[in-house]
Design a protein around this motif. Structure first.
Motif, PDB file in Angstrom:
ATOM      1  N   ALA A  19       0.861  -1.180   0.000  1.00  0.00           N
ATOM      2  CA  ALA A  19       0.000   0.000   0.000  1.00  0.00           C
ATOM      3  C   ALA A  19       0.896   1.228   0.000  1.00  0.00           C
ATOM      4  O   ALA A  19       2.106   1.138   0.234  1.00  0.00           O
ATOM      5  CB  ALA A  19      -0.939   0.016   1.201  1.00  0.00           C
ATOM      6  N   ILE A  21       1.380   5.195   1.512  1.00  0.00           N
ATOM      7  CA  ILE A  21       1.007   6.168   2.541  1.00  0.00           C
ATOM      8  C   ILE A  21       1.390   7.559   2.062  1.00  0.00           C
ATOM      9  O   ILE A  21       2.538   7.786   1.647  1.00  0.00           O
ATOM     10  CB  ILE A  21       1.715   5.863   3.873  1.00  0.00           C
ATOM     11  CG1 ILE A  21       1.119   4.613   4.518  1.00  0.00           C
ATOM     12  CG2 ILE A  21       1.623   7.048   4.838  1.00  0.00           C
ATOM     13  CD1 ILE A  21       1.895   4.113   5.699  1.00  0.00           C
ATOM     14  N   TYR A  49       4.670  -0.905   3.733  1.00  0.00           N
ATOM     15  CA  TYR A  49       3.957   0.325   3.385  1.00  0.00           C
ATOM     16  C   TYR A  49       4.924   1.359   2.812  1.00  0.00           C
ATOM     17  O   TYR A  49       5.805   1.857   3.522  1.00  0.00           O
ATOM     18  CB  TYR A  49       3.233   0.885   4.610  1.00  0.00           C
ATOM     19  CG  TYR A  49       2.099  -0.013   5.046  1.00  0.00           C
ATOM     20  CD1 TYR A  49       0.847   0.073   4.451  1.00  0.00           C
ATOM     21  CD2 TYR A  49       2.300  -0.986   6.024  1.00  0.00           C
ATOM     22  CE1 TYR A  49      -0.184  -0.783   4.821  1.00  0.00           C
ATOM     23  CE2 TYR A  49       1.279  -1.842   6.398  1.00  0.00           C
ATOM     24  CZ  TYR A  49       0.040  -1.732   5.794  1.00  0.00           C
ATOM     25  OH  TYR A  49      -0.979  -2.596   6.154  1.00  0.00           O
ATOM     26  N   THR A  51       6.017   4.972   1.543  1.00  0.00           N
ATOM     27  CA  THR A  51       5.675   6.308   2.020  1.00  0.00           C
ATOM     28  C   THR A  51       6.067   7.371   1.016  1.00  0.00           C
ATOM     29  O   THR A  51       7.191   7.357   0.500  1.00  0.00           O
ATOM     30  CB  THR A  51       6.364   6.607   3.365  1.00  0.00           C
ATOM     31  OG1 THR A  51       5.836   5.750   4.373  1.00  0.00           O
ATOM     32  CG2 THR A  51       6.134   8.053   3.778  1.00  0.00           C
ATOM     33  N   LEU A 249      -4.531  -0.547   9.720  1.00  0.00           N
ATOM     34  CA  LEU A 249      -4.267  -0.585   8.279  1.00  0.00           C
ATOM     35  C   LEU A 249      -4.647  -1.932   7.678  1.00  0.00           C
ATOM     36  O   LEU A 249      -5.191  -2.010   6.581  1.00  0.00           O
ATOM     37  CB  LEU A 249      -2.791  -0.276   7.991  1.00  0.00           C
ATOM     38  CG  LEU A 249      -2.359   1.182   8.172  1.00  0.00           C
ATOM     39  CD1 LEU A 249      -0.846   1.292   8.215  1.00  0.00           C
ATOM     40  CD2 LEU A 249      -2.935   2.062   7.060  1.00  0.00           C
TER      41      LEU A 249
END
Length: 255
Positions: A19, A21, A49, A51, A249
């Motif tokens: 994912a 962020i 994750y 970023t 999350l």
């Protein structure tokens, strides 16, 4: 990978991202989020994750800042996808701390964003008079206010904010937090999809750093004991924050 600066954004991409962020920090520490929030963001990165942390300089026009950080993020995300650093169609989460919460709320109210959810840590919505030193001592004709002001911000969120899933994080020793009213507003709009989490810590907990306390192997003084205790306390609160964020999350996929 290491942090890379791309068009005003600091980017950290793990080997197999699950994912993305979009991170926005507090007003006075947002210029270098890869340093000020490094432990927290790299901790999330180790769990997959990626970023994109957008730098910004605070001004009185928060609408303009929200537009700038949104467009900067979208441009950088598109670039990373085009260069195959990130797969297309990964879920995108917004994470904000302090003023960063307000900016995510404005972005979600001003634009049709695709967000899997937002994490809002230590929401701060002070007026300029309360937030800017000496502003309250200036003659009234020189006083300026943030745009939108605190009341306008909540009204904008109530009327237009379109990110149903939200986690509001508060700390038990945070005198700057204004999450209570925000929680009421979001719960009225999205009953059942807004969570609030109270954790140990303060307004500065997300900024926890991995400072090194040099110990003399032959002499352990009371100051060494205090230093070790401070480090353990800071890391404990930051670790708890990271773990709660990871559970929210991905409730079924936390490693």
């Amino acid at each position: 990978m290491d942090w890379q600066e791309i068009s005003g954004n600091w980017v950290y991409i793990p080997r197999q991202p699950r994912a993305v962020i979009h991170f926005l920090g507090g007003a006075f520490v947002a210029a270098a989020p890869h340093l000020t929030y490094r432990l927290l963001l790299e901790g999330l990165g180790k769990q997959g994750y990626a970023t994109i942390a957008t730098s910004f300089i605070n001004t009185f026009d928060h609408r303009a800042i929200a537009s700038e950080v949104y467009n900067s993020f979208e441009d950088t995300l598109e670039l990373l996808q085009r260069r195959k650093y990130l797969p297309d169609r990964l879920p995108v989460y917004g994470i904000g701390h302090s003023m960063g919460c307000k900016l995510h709320l404005l972005v979600g109210s001003m634009y049709e964003v695709e967000r899997a959810g937002n994490i809002l840590i230590s929401f701060n919505n002070f007026s300029a008079r309360d937030a800017v030193p000496l502003m309250g001592q200036m003659p009234s004709e020189f006083n300026m206010e943030f745009t939108p002001n605190p009341q306008e911000t909540l009204e904008l969120v109530a009327g237009y904010y379109d990110v149903p899933r939200n986690l509001i994080v508060k700390f038990n020793n945070d005198t700057l937090d204004q999450s209570y009213t925000l929680g009421q507003t979001l719960t009225r709009i999205f009953p059942g999809t807004v969570s609030t989490q109270m954790l140990g810590g303060s307004h500065l907990t997300p900024l926890g750093q991995d400072f090194q306390w040099q110990l003399n192997p032959q002499i352990f003084t009371p100051f060494d004991a205090i230093g070790q205790w401070i480090k353990q306390e800071v890391h404990r609160d930051l670790h708890q924050l990271k773990e709660k964020m990871l559970v929210w999350l991905d409730p079924v996929g936390v490693v």
